[in-house]
Scaffold this active site. Structure first.
Site, PDB file in Angstrom:
ATOM      1  CG  HIS A  22      -2.033   0.978   1.158  1.00 35.93           C
ATOM      2  ND1 HIS A  22      -3.094   0.858   0.286  1.00 35.93           N
ATOM      3  CD2 HIS A  22      -2.259   2.119   1.858  1.00 35.93           C
ATOM      4  CE1 HIS A  22      -3.920   1.878   0.458  1.00 35.93           C
ATOM      5  NE2 HIS A  22      -3.426   2.661   1.406  1.00 35.93           N
ATOM      6  CG  HIS A  50     -10.702   3.817   2.130  1.00 36.09           C
ATOM      7  ND1 HIS A  50     -11.261   4.173   3.329  1.00 36.09           N
ATOM      8  CD2 HIS A  50      -9.360   3.961   2.305  1.00 36.09           C
ATOM      9  CE1 HIS A  50     -10.309   4.532   4.181  1.00 36.09           C
ATOM     10  NE2 HIS A  50      -9.155   4.418   3.581  1.00 36.09           N
TER      11      HIS A  50
END
Length: 741
Positions: free
Chosen positions: A47, A94
């Site tokens: 990430h 998300h």
């Protein structure tokens, strides 16, 4: 320093590989303590570090005369739009948080992407979203959809930024892993932007905004692993948002920037204080001494790693010029925000974190970050077995509809399909008019158009990706996604400028998944080079898969920015009056590949991408631009999901007009009406401009067909009445509502 030193077993639980644990020991010259290991684990997660994707991301085109900054270097991309103004824009995912806690997962996605924009110094003016869910007949999907839509609506409406459009798709492949991608765009004066950097020995470093709590700890690591039954136990990895606090932070941030005393600024997103201190220090070739006991916290006795890794929302890290401390304190006090000096800039190039005077972590900044010491991998990839199966499909395997009744049945199926029908149930929960700049709420067009206040300009923004096409052929499918985004902007009267992307894929360690990723990057590269739309940055979201269901369809969502130099050039998709002529610009094909018709009505799940030629696409878009500039068309609407029939219906419904057209006997009727071959635009023309319109198309050697005319009320094809427009509009508008209710 902490006494008990972690082993590889601890590192493994934090998501690190054995070779990565050994590399950390080599960098430090010793075994890391738990806090240091936690720092490396989040910064070296997929990430934050893009360790499995960066080698391919670097191949994408990054420059143009308008490019001012790219998101890999700053919080968001920045593009010059003329007259001393720039547009900052970005898209991010998300997904994992939304799968576990849809309301807060989606809300904090909206909050995070808007912070990326105003950290650049830009005031957000519009947001979009791209949402994908599993089978809509399942209670779980309905629950997730309700939560995500409410989260987006509540946060965006309260924050005061209009949600001006987006996309919504359903497919069984997203049953476990929904995709929630949020896009935001803002406007700033050139030269008044902030950079995500830290330099100047002794300069004070402040945290402003909310207090730091235990929500979101290891959120970056959580986003870098497959979803499983155990994921629900990681609810603390989902952040909690407060849009009213974010509104205060927006105003305070812009006011602090206006002092001219800001050295650098970065939003605290993934990995929180760890990420912002390390990335800003590395970029400024500096270091920081950080005092964790000075961080305003929500809970007492938080451990060093908890303070460092918390992803509590609505926080910024700001480096000010020494001597300007009173300014930032006064501004934050005015806006009722926490403001604390938690660090100072050093020349050590190291991050030294202290708690109550004790050194709890000492790590080199550059070794933590992308482009520095973070690992970079060349992953193995191979063609999946299903790909050859897609190529075996032949249109002759599907019986051609023979009757008017069968064609009407297909039309009704598509009009009411969740992937095509009205998104009214969703859009009514969003405020599209806050800020009074949205141009397309009452005059729909293929892209959302938003006025740039104080100028004659408007920006055109869109998010696009048909993941079924990308699954069929990642390279062609992703090129189509870029082409459709550009087509949407051109049909709305704009000029495509640049893209951001949100690359949603399965596990990168699975060679077949990585093959999809590599193909998508290749397709994006060739299409962006053709349209002159550089990639300003974006987001990679791997691990969208589960052990039970496998990976989601590869979904490289393209967010594109376009510009209307004169907002008067805005072009609607809506037919304007009965009697206007209807034309199809671009080549028809005998093609039903990967269409919604083939996939959901005929239940053929594997077929190649729809017919697509990049040069043909470029030519059609250039022609449509000329038609709009010379004011020769009344409406323009690209052909996409559902093909020609759906484009006709969507153009007819806004003004409750119908159409009367004839099909082309050179093609199968199902391919002509419901096929999704690319590079086609439906336009309407005033009869008085027929000769000029056709002359321009002939001069540009662009293929076109005269289909028929705009009708007062009825939808007629080959002399047969399919529906009255009021009837089809009711089916279209209420389909999603009926399922959700």
């Amino acid at each position: 320093m902490e006494q008990s030193l972690p082993t590889f077993e601890t590192a493994k639980k934090l998501g690190l590989l054995e070779e990565e644990f050994e590399k950390i020991k080599s960098i430090l010259g010793r075994t890391p303590n738990f806090t240091e290991l936690s720092i490396f684990s989040v910064m070296w997660s997929e990430h934050c570090s893009y360790k499995n994707s960066i080698v391919w991301l670097k191949t994408l085109p990054k420059s143009s005369p308008r490019m001012l900054a790219e998101a890999g270097e700053e919080n968001a991309g920045l593009v010059d739009i003329g007259n001393g103004l720039a547009c900052s824009f970005k898209i991010e995912s998300h997904n994992h948080p939304s799968a576990i806690e849809p309301y807060q997962g989606a809300a904090t996605g909206v909050g995070g992407i808007n912070r990326d924009i105003f950290t650049m110094g830009a005031r957000p003016i519009a947001q979009l979203n791209s949402l994908r869910f599993g089978n809509l007949n399942s209670d779980k999907t309905k629950r997730l959809l309700r939560g995500v839509v409410k989260g987006i609506g509540d946060y965006g409406n309260a924050f005061g930024i209009p949600t001006v459009g987006g996309e919504l798709y359903f497919d069984d492949c997203y049953n476990v892993n929904p995709l929630v991608n949020a896009f935001s765009a803002g406007i700033v004066e050139v030269g008044k932007t902030a950079s995500a950097t830290a330099h100047g020995v002794g300069n004070p470093v402040f945290i402003i905004g909310s207090a730091t709590g235990k929500d979101g700890i290891h959120g970056a690591t959580f986003a870098s692993e497959d979803i499983s039954e155990a994921s629900a136990e990681k609810l603390p990895s989902v952040q909690v948002g407060d849009p009213f606090q974010e509104k205060l932070l927006l105003e305070a941030t812009l006011e602090v920037l206006a002092t001219g005393k800001v050295i650098g600024m970065q939003d605290m997103g993934a990995a929180g204080i760890t990420c912002s201190t390390s990335e800003m220090s590395a970029k400024g070739e500096s270091g920081m001494d950080v005092w964790l006991d000075k961080v305003p916290t929500r809970q007492a006795n938080m451990q060093p790693f908890e303070i460092l890794l918390s992803e509590s929302q609505e926080r910024m890290l700001v480096v000010m010029e020494k001597g300007s401390e009173d300014l930032i304190y006064q501004i934050c006090d005015k806006w009722d925000l926490y403001c604390a000096q938690i660090a100072k800039v050093t020349d050590t190039k190291r991050l030294r974190y202290y708690l109550n005077g004790e050194l709890v972590a000492d790590v080199p900044a550059d070794d933590l970050v992308l482009g520095g010491g973070a690992p970079v991998y060349h992953r193995e990839y191979r063609e999946p077995a299903y790909f050859q199966e897609t190529l075996k499909f032949n249109i002759d395997q599907v019986a051609e509809p023979t009757s008017f009744e069968e064609l009407k049945q297909i039309a009704e199926h598509l009009v009411q399909h969740p992937n095509i029908c009205s998104r009214r149930w969703v859009s009514q929960q969003y405020d599209s008019m806050v800020g009074t700049a949205t141009m397309t709420t009452n005059a729909p067009s293929d892209a959302a158009l938003v006025k740039v206040k104080g100028s004659d300009k408007a920006i055109a923004i869109t998010v696009d990706c048909n993941s079924r096409y990308v699954n069929a052929n990642p390279e062609e499918g992703c090129a189509i996604a870029v082409a459709e985004a550009a087509r949407n902007i051109v049909c709305s009267g704009g000029e495509p400028l640049a893209i951001t992307n949100c690359l949603n894929f399965g596990n990168p360690y699975v060679p077949e998944v990585y093959w999809q990723f590599v193909g998508a990057i290749k397709g994006m590269k060739k299409a962006c080079e053709k349209f002159g739309t550089p990639v300003t940055g974006g987001n990679v979201s791997f691990y969208n898969q589960s052990s039970d269901e496998g990976p989601v369809f590869p979904t490289p969502t393209i967010g594109m920015l376009g510009l209307l130099e004169q907002k008067e050039n805005a072009t609607t998709l809506a037919f304007q009056k009965a009697g206007d002529l209807i034309y199809l610009v671009g080549p028809s094909k005998n093609d039903i590949n990967s269409s919604e018709y083939l996939y959901s009505f005929r239940n053929v799940k594997l077929s190649p991408t729809p017919a697509f030629d990049l040069d043909e696409e470029y030519q059609v878009q250039a022609t449509v631009k000329s038609l709009i500039q010379q004011n020769l068309i009344k409406s323009a609407h690209d052909l996409a999901d559902g093909g020609l029939y759906i484009a006709l219906v969507e153009s007819a419904m806004p003004n409750e007009l119908g159409f009367s057209i004839h099909t082309n006997g050179d093609f199968r009727k199902d391919a002509y009406l419901f096929g999704e071959s690319q590079s086609r635009v439906l336009v309407s023309v005033d009869p008085n401009q027929k000769e000029d319109f056709e002359a321009l198309l002939a001069a540009q050697s662009t293929s076109f067909e005269h289909l028929g005319t705009v009708h007062a009320q009825l939808c007629r094809i080959d002399g047969e009445t399919f529906h009255a427009i009021t009837e089809v509009k009711n089916l279209f508008d209420t389909a999603l509502e009926k399922i959700m209710q």
